[in-house]
Structure formats: structure tokens, C-alpha cells
Design an enzyme around this catalytic site. Structure first.
Site, short mmCIF file in Angstrom:
data_model
loop_
_atom_site.label_atom_id
_atom_site.label_comp_id
_atom_site.label_asym_id
_atom_site.label_seq_id
_atom_site.Cartn_x
_atom_site.Cartn_y
_atom_site.Cartn_z
N HIS A 41 3.11 3.69 17.95
CA HIS A 41 1.58 3.86 18.56
C HIS A 41 1.00 2.87 19.15
CE1 HIS A 41 1.12 8.35 17.80
NE2 HIS A 41 1.35 8.13 16.69
N HIS A 66 7.61 4.68 13.71
CA HIS A 66 6.70 5.69 14.35
C HIS A 66 5.23 5.30 14.66
CE1 HIS A 66 4.75 9.70 15.74
NE2 HIS A 66 3.64 9.04 14.83
N GLU A 67 4.57 4.70 13.50
CA GLU A 67 3.44 4.17 13.65
C GLU A 67 3.19 2.96 14.46
OE1 GLU A 67 0.86 6.01 12.37
OE2 GLU A 67 1.97 7.45 11.53
N GLU A 70 2.64 11.81 19.99
CA GLU A 70 3.33 11.54 18.72
C GLU A 70 5.00 11.72 19.36
OE1 GLU A 70 2.49 11.88 15.64
OE2 GLU A 70 0.55 11.15 16.35
#
Length: 265
Positions: free
Chosen positions: A131, A127-128, A190
Site C-alpha cells: 500500500h 501487502h501492507e 487491495e
């Protein structure tokens, strides 16, 4: 009301003119900064964090997280970052992790109390990194810059016309921008990072179904201490789980095709 309309008209025109890029999911993006600028900012921020925060000295924890990160980052396009990613585990109880442009990843030890296996931690790291792949930092900085320009132009217009309620109008604009533009923008980022991360972890050989268990754990860890989704930069765990579930079939194809299933634990 007239000035509110003028402000949003100017802002939307600026966003339309500048939105010439596409995110990995096909969404229009506004990006005003170069990759080298963002990488430089990321490196500076990471160096500051390493100097100011306690870095974990536990070899097993570091090897465990490094193993997961290596399996994830090998699937990051070279156009995003072509070098070797730097990972640091910070000895801190907060349940958090981050990735920065320039190939930097930070994981806090508190996260491992909630992400209870390698798959769940892979979901967070994916997920990070998502980004970074989607250049959300560039997009946030760019949109904030244009919003600030729009706010300043509107404020000057009010002052020039000597509008008695200019302060009240500006306060209303600020709230409207936050609730109507910035918070939904954050939730979009997100959700997009969740989906990019889901594919990354699956390609890396981690069972993507565990991403939903992760958010069940996150919900339990936070209890009822959450703002309504409308007033938050992040979707609620239930919303995340639903989005992940809707994209799970595709993720399972990548997972089943992965030739290596890491055993980082």
C-alpha cells in the site's frame, strides 16, 4: 438525472486532468499530496498510536516480527523510503497490521493467531508495505478531496436552481459515489497491494504459495460474517486467492532466485 450526469461529468474531468501518475502495476493514479506531506502524516499517526495503544513487551514476538519485516523492507525501493523502517508490535487481539508512509509498520498480536507461520505473516506485511509503495493513501485522500469538491459544486447548483428534491438527489449521489467509485477503488487497492506484497515476500525469501493459505485461514477466522463483495472495500478471500494463484508463477521465479531464505521462527 440531469444533475447526476453533470456531477459525474465534472468529477471524471477532474480525475482525468489530475491522473498523471502510474502505480507499480501501470494503473493511472491521482496524487495531489507530496511524499513529505504523507510521511509527516504517517509519523504523526504512528506516534499517536504508540501513545494510545499497548505495545507488546514480549522479546520473542518482537524479534520474530522484526526479522520478517527486515527481510521484506530491504526490497522496498529507496525512492519510497530510504531510511530504517520502524516496527511496533501492538498487544491487541485484532487480526490486523498496517504500514504508513515514512517507514512505519504496526502488527497486532491477534494477527499471529491466524497467520500461523513466518510466510503467512510475511504475506500480510508485504501487502501492507505494498500500500505504501503504491501510495494508496495519497490516492485515497486525493480522490476524496475531488469527490468532495464535485459534491459541493453539485449541491450549490441544486440550491441555486431551487430544486425541490435537492436533498434526495444529494443522497442518491452519495450512495452512487460510494458503491460506484469508492468501494471499487478500495478493492482495486487491495488487489494491487496483494500482488506487490506477493513479489516482496518472494524476493525476501518467503514461499509465496503460503499467501493463499493465509487467506484460507482468514476466511475460516471470519466465518460467514462478510458483506457481499460489491458492498465491501475488500475483495472476498476466494477472489484474493484466485488473483494470487494467477500471479504465482512469476512470484515463484523471485522466490527461487532469492539467495537468503529467512528462518525467523
Amino acid at each position: 438525472m440531469k444533475y447526476l450526469f453533470v456531477f459525474f461529468l465534472c468529477l471524471m474531468n477532474l480525475l482525468f486532468l489530475a491522473s498523471c501518475a502510474k502505480s507499480p502495476t501501470g494503473r493511472n493514479q491521482l496524487k495531489l499530496y507530496s511524499n513529505s506531506q504523507l510521511a509527516g502524516m504517517g509519523e504523526q499517526a504512528f506516534d499517536s498510536m504508540k501513545a494510545e495503544q499497548t505495545v507488546s513487551s514480549k522479546p520473542m514476538s518482537n524479534l520474530y516480527v522484526q526479522c520478517i519485516a527486515d527481510a521484506i523492507t530491504q526490497h522496498v525501493p529507496k525512492s519510497v523510503f530510504a531510511g530504517e523502517w520502524e516496527l511496533v508490535v501492538f498487544d491487541d487481539p485484532q487480526v490486523n497490521a498496517f504500514a504508513l508512509p515514512g517507514g512505519k509498520i504496526g502488527v497486532y498480536t491477534g494477527l499471529m493467531e491466524v497467520a500461523t507461520n513466518q510466510e503467512q505473516l510475511a504475506a500480510v506485511i508485504g501487502h501492507e508495505v505494498g500500500h505504501v509503495i503504491a501510495e494508496h493513501g495519497n490516492e485515497r485522500m486525493s480522490s476524496n478531496a475531488l469527490i468532495n469538491i464535485g459534491m459541493e459544486v453539485t449541491n450549490q447548483l441544486l440550491q441555486t436552481n431551487q430544486i425541490a428534491t435537492s436533498n434526495l438527489i444529494m443522497a442518491g449521489l452519495g450512495l452512487g459515489v460510494q458503491v460506484g467509485v469508492q468501494l471499487p477503488f478500495g478493492r482495486t487497492h487491495e488487489t494491487e497491494a496483494d500482488l506487490i506484497g506477493l513479489e516482496l515476500m518472494a524476493r525476501g525469501g518467503f514461499d509465496p504459495r503460503e499467501s493463499m493459505t493465509l487467506w484460507e485461514n482468514m476466511a475460516k477466522a471470519s466465518g460467514d460474517n462478510r458483506q457481499p463483495e460489491l458492498l465491501s472495500t475488500h475483495p472476498l478471500p476466494a477472489t484474493r486467492i484466485s488473483n494470487l494463484s494467477n500471479n504465482m508463477d512469476n512470484a515463484m521465479l523471485f522466490y527461487n532466485a532469492a539467495t537468503i531464505k529467512p528462518n525467523c521462527s
